[in-house]
Design an enzyme around this catalytic site. Structure first.
Site, short mmCIF file in Angstrom:
data_model
loop_
_atom_site.label_atom_id
_atom_site.label_comp_id
_atom_site.label_asym_id
_atom_site.label_seq_id
_atom_site.Cartn_x
_atom_site.Cartn_y
_atom_site.Cartn_z
N SER A 209 6.40 1.72 7.08
CA SER A 209 7.57 1.16 6.38
C SER A 209 7.48 1.55 4.90
CB SER A 209 7.62 -0.37 6.54
OG SER A 209 8.82 -0.89 6.00
N ASN A 210 8.27 0.91 4.07
CA ASN A 210 8.21 1.14 2.63
C ASN A 210 8.36 -0.18 1.90
OD1 ASN A 210 11.15 0.62 1.99
ND2 ASN A 210 11.39 2.32 3.43
#
Length: 266
Positions: A209-210
């Site tokens: 993810s980020n």
């Protein structure tokens, strides 16, 4: 996201009635004052059984009223000088009196001197009272005249029961106040906003993810809605509070985000 500029130097009239939720109106008064608004308050006699006018004056630094005859013509002055009248919490009793044009205290007399479009009512009562046909009829009568409403919300009530009757979240009331203050220069425009991170799963447990928080997208969606736009917000996983009165679509993966965008581009 705080938007002090919207409420800065705005004159707001906060009216409190005799609901047990009245203590939350004190927090609303404090929050409005922090955002730069000039907040004067009016308490019904029933509201003074829960909180005192002195408490509101201490929170806002402005005068608080409860007696219709304490200051001559004060009902006209308050209506003339206020950008918005907020009745929070609003009991079934005050809603009924407003719908019937009764003017027997300071809140009801100020209301009759206000433009309906400059009034926001936030009901709070037991769910049985809220669902009573007489109360619903009174609410609909006021809405047809242009009076604005927010809530109530479902959930646990002070009486120990659950149902629609809780005062709306303070932040949602704040958003609605700002929306009524802002010019509706985006009315008729449809806005599609994407926000937040996406996740790509490596296996059923792990994913890539980020660090996107979604703050920018949520803020854009909120202000666009406040300015009159018809807003759809497509969001990945986020801990942010959903903006009120926007169409919200929750997604998780990039593919889900792409599909949601394509399905709502029209």
């Amino acid at each position: 996201m705080k938007q002090a500029g919207i409420l800065k130097n705005r004159r707001l009239l906060l009216c409190l009635t005799g609901s047990v939720a009245v203590y939350r109106a004190v927090e609303l008064a404090r929050r409005l004052t922090e955002r730069g608004a000039s907040v004067e308050s009016v308490l019904s006699m029933a509201a003074t059984k829960f909180v005192s006018p002195l408490l509101l004056e201490s929170v806002t630094g402005r005068r608080s009223y409860s007696d219709t005859f304490q200051y001559p013509m004060i009902h006209i002055e308050l209506a003339r000088d206020s950008d918005l009248m907020i009745i929070a919490p609003a009991t079934a009793n005050i809603i009924g009196k407003l719908a019937s044009g009764i003017a027997d205290d300071l809140i009801t007399t100020v209301f009759l001197a206000m433009s309906p479009g400059k009034v926001l009512i936030a009901p709070a009562m037991n769910w049985r009272m809220y669902e009573n046909p007489a109360v619903q009829e009174n609410i609909n009568r006021l809405k047809k005249r242009g009076v604005n409403f927010i809530g109530p919300e479902p959930g646990p009530l002070c009486c120990g029961e659950e149902g629609y009757g809780r005062l709306s979240d303070i932040e949602d009331i704040m958003d609605e106040i700002e929306a009524l203050i802002l010019d509706k220069d985006m009315r008729g425009i449809k806005v599609l906003v994407t926000a937040g991170p996406t996740r790509e799963y490596l296996d059923p447990v792990r994913f890539i993810s980020n660090r996107s928080s979604g703050k920018m997208g949520y803020a854009i969606a909120k202000v666009a809605r406040q300015r009159g736009a018809d807003v759809t917000l497509i969001s990945g996983p986020s801990s942010l509070r959903r903006p009120s009165r926007v169409r919200f679509i929750s997604v998780e993966t990039t593919e889900e985000m792409k599909e949601a965008v394509e399905n709502n581009l029209e």
